[in-house]
Design a protein around this motif. Sequence first.
Motif, PDB file in Angstrom:
ATOM      1  N   THR A   1     162.478 -53.417 -59.053  1.00 19.08           N
ATOM      2  CA  THR A   1     161.183 -53.311 -58.380  1.00 19.08           C
ATOM      3  C   THR A   1     161.425 -52.588 -57.067  1.00 19.08           C
ATOM      4  OG1 THR A   1     160.394 -55.385 -59.343  1.00 19.08           O
ATOM      5  CG2 THR A   1     159.237 -54.566 -57.394  1.00 19.08           C
TER       6      THR A   1
ATOM      7  N   ASN B   1     162.758 -66.031 -59.197  1.00 18.43           N
ATOM      8  CA  ASN B   1     161.494 -65.361 -59.496  1.00 18.43           C
ATOM      9  C   ASN B   1     161.065 -64.481 -58.319  1.00 18.43           C
ATOM     10  OD1 ASN B   1     161.232 -66.583 -62.021  1.00 18.43           O
ATOM     11  ND2 ASN B   1     160.283 -68.403 -61.117  1.00 18.43           N
TER      12      ASN B   1
ATOM     13  N   GLN C   1     155.053 -50.427 -56.573  1.00 18.17           N
ATOM     14  CA  GLN C   1     154.295 -51.398 -55.805  1.00 18.17           C
ATOM     15  C   GLN C   1     152.835 -50.975 -55.653  1.00 18.17           C
ATOM     16  OE1 GLN C   1     155.629 -54.548 -54.283  1.00 18.17           O
ATOM     17  NE2 GLN C   1     156.543 -53.905 -56.198  1.00 18.17           N
ATOM     18  N   LYS C   2     151.943 -51.931 -55.859  1.00 18.00           N
ATOM     19  CA  LYS C   2     150.528 -51.663 -55.654  1.00 18.00           C
ATOM     20  C   LYS C   2     150.199 -51.786 -54.169  1.00 18.00           C
ATOM     21  CE  LYS C   2     149.415 -53.720 -60.161  1.00 18.00           C
ATOM     22  NZ  LYS C   2     148.690 -54.800 -60.841  1.00 18.00           N
TER      23      LYS C   2
ATOM     24  N   SER D   1     159.632 -50.704 -61.383  1.00 13.90           N
ATOM     25  CA  SER D   1     158.228 -51.109 -61.212  1.00 13.90           C
ATOM     26  C   SER D   1     157.748 -50.641 -59.846  1.00 13.90           C
ATOM     27  CB  SER D   1     158.095 -52.628 -61.309  1.00 13.90           C
ATOM     28  OG  SER D   1     158.508 -53.088 -62.575  1.00 13.90           O
TER      29      SER D   1
ATOM     30  N   PRO E   1     157.951 -62.564 -56.219  1.00  6.85           N
ATOM     31  CA  PRO E   1     156.496 -62.586 -56.057  1.00  6.85           C
ATOM     32  C   PRO E   1     155.916 -61.238 -56.449  1.00  6.85           C
ATOM     33  CG  PRO E   1     157.560 -62.280 -53.944  1.00  6.85           C
ATOM     34  CD  PRO E   1     158.664 -62.504 -54.941  1.00  6.85           C
ATOM     35  N   SER E   2     154.671 -61.267 -56.847  1.00 10.23           N
ATOM     36  CA  SER E   2     154.026 -59.990 -57.149  1.00 10.23           C
ATOM     37  C   SER E   2     153.729 -59.277 -55.835  1.00 10.23           C
ATOM     38  CB  SER E   2     152.712 -60.236 -57.909  1.00 10.23           C
ATOM     39  OG  SER E   2     151.830 -61.030 -57.131  1.00 10.23           O
ATOM     40  N   ASN E   3     153.910 -57.940 -55.842  1.00  9.90           N
ATOM     41  CA  ASN E   3     153.613 -57.122 -54.676  1.00  9.90           C
ATOM     42  C   ASN E   3     154.285 -57.674 -53.407  1.00  9.90           C
ATOM     43  OD1 ASN E   3     152.459 -54.849 -53.574  1.00  9.90           O
ATOM     44  ND2 ASN E   3     150.531 -55.859 -53.052  1.00  9.90           N
TER      45      ASN E   3
END
Length: 830
Positions: free
Chosen positions: A763, A722, A779-780, A777, A724-726
């Motif tokens: 990503t 998995n 990145q924020k 995707s 991680p977000s950002n």
Amino acid sequence: MWLNTNIEKITKDDVVILANNRQVLAFKKTWGVQKGNSALPKTLSWHQYLQETWKSLEVNTKKRLISNIESRILIKQSMQKLGQKVDNHLLDEVIKNNDYCYAHLINYTQLLKSGVENCKLFATWLKDYQKTKLTYNLLDTNDLPTLIIAHNTCLSTPYIYGFKTLTPAQLLLLNKTDYQVLKSKQENTQSNNQVFQTSQNELFSVANWAKDLNVQHPNKQIAIVCPTLNSDHYQIQSIFDQVFADILMETGQKSYNISLGFSLTEYPLIRHIIILLELCQQLQSNCIKTKTFNTVITSPYIAHAQAEQSSRALLVNKVLSWSQIHFKLNKLSPHLANTPLLEMLINDISSKVTGGRFKHDQWLLNFNMYLQTCGFATDRILSSVEYQLFNKYQQISLGLNQLSQITNKVSASQAIADLQTLLSQVIFQAQSAKTSIQILGSLEAEGLYFDEAWILGMTDNFLPATLNAPRFIPNDVAAQYQIPHSNFELITKDASRIVAMSLNNLINLSNRVNFSYAKTHFESEQHGSPLLTFNNKIETPKYQYHPIILEAIIDIQTALLVNKQVNGGVGILKDQMACAFKGFTHRLNIIKKFDAPHIGLNLAEQGNVVHKVLEAIYQQAQSSTDLVAYSKDALSQLVDTAIQNELKCYSRSGFTKIEHDRLQQLIHKFIATEKQRDIFRVIATEQTIEANVADLNFSIRLDRVDEMSNGDRIIFDYKTGNLPSNPWCGDLIKEPQLPIYTTISLADGIAFIKPAADKISYTGLARNKDSLPNKTSRQKSCTDWDEQLKLWQQQLNQTSLNYQQGCAEVLPTKGACKYCEYDSFCRVVK
């Protein structure tokens, strides 16, 4: 410690018989005090007297006197021969009842006629045992009184001391000698009877009393008598160690001595010997038990244990991962490369172990050879207790030579079991310190004399005696022959005499005696003995143990890092950013993770296989053009070969077949996605480079670097788990590997590739977003590329400095504790 009797009339030509070995030692000390250096009389325990007398009467006998251990083994064999399954508890009861029969002159025939089935069975077992002794011309200690009585020779008149009551067999023999009884002195004893709320309070009070008395009067002999010494030994030792500050002391250096030994097989060194012999037998049969193997290779007594400590621990982890109770040697052999010294030992043992059946004396020679081959007890200096234990083992193991005279050839496993039986029957106590504080059991203390004494545990379970009926002697026979405590009538009849004698023996331990009991013992209610008068006052221990006032220290900072060349630098910086304490734990050099036992390939192994397969493919197809040029069949061949080459490292099973099929689908789907990307060229796979982040040096490995048609270089990292977000932008870099690379090498973008069964996702972040694969995707919280590079450099440098300066604050960020393995060190509650 002396005898509480007058020995003035005894001369060096006399014989003195005492009830137990401790009284023998006490007599010798008493003699030295009262008689100086004059010659000692012959001083013997009852069993020693029987053996010496028989040997003097039958000098040329052909009969052999066997030990209690040999007798036990023969009785067990007789029981098994007659179809009885034997455990130690049953065997103990049979031997105890046999002793009753001899001591009280009960004939087996009477038991056979009793009509009680278990009594008849008992008599049958013992008759077979007698037959075995007759066949091999053997005697045991129980036979000696009858043989001595039957002899015509006159015996010298002995003095006896310490016998509470004489059994009928003892009386018959001693009446032939006109024996004389040494009587205990009646002391004008001052006693103090106390009651405590808990046994812990009682023990703390006793320990502090003994300590204070010893400090004030170092030469005073102090006795502490505990009727439940066997069961409460560990609690007593723990409390006395606390009071005397003896926690880390060896037995021979403690301020007190507990007069209690344990079976040899309860000591680790002896257990390791037995387990090592079992492993040798398993190597011969090529059926190795996982538990046995892991215990032996991590044993501190095996040769080179310290040199290969870490690598052997990792081997244990590998063996556990097989999830098998047994395994064969050929499965183990490929994994011994990191433990060459252990491999040499195993090969050497395997070449020497023998199968088949041999006599016990031959097995003893084999066992000694196995221990020598393994370098047992040679890798480090043994402690005093270990040295005594090993010497005792060598002495007791000689009993196998005696067994060879009365048994047939046996297998290795049976010989090991017999050796274990020999060892289990020997009670061993390490040599104690020369101390004036003695902790004794109630029977052992009888007849002795001290300057001060404290008898604890004076409950109604101790005095008067409880019912103890023999299991294999009928009640009417037990009553007829007056076996003590065998029924309530005998207990009542003997209570006034025997109980009074027992209490009198305790009172006469000293002219200053304390008696005590606790109202509760481990939450069980207790009552005082009715033979003593206790008041209702609950004693409060004079020495209350209060928590020590804790000193506050700053634990968020440790020493500066000296060696700045580290392993696992990416993990260090990642953990330091997530939680400074988690980063600090890398300094402890702890082996972080052992694979849990699993079936098939675990997630880490699956991810590793994916990395290796893709590496092999891109070494052949080094660009998108090459991928497109492959025919369907050629591409399938390329993928299948790469997968098979990696899976052959794992044992063949249905699980690897399933993994093969899964990888086929996953890799083909990934390549199909890669073909849709803009033109690229793979310029590096699994590349290792040296990184320097604020003077912290480490190696870093990258999965893949692509060069796009516009010249941009994009670094890819495969992620099968998995994400991680950002992961890169914001206050915290959650995945620092790719940002670290960008700060030390020219790169125009970074991206994670997540190959999954449902879809292949990307990503990423780049100077030119068109250089990234389609549908990547974004990145924020990220700034433009050049500005982001500066931010990464600042964050990584500061994190590196924090690690080097010893920042270790327990302040985890969100999610940092989820996979942390340092629960035992950390104060954060998950």
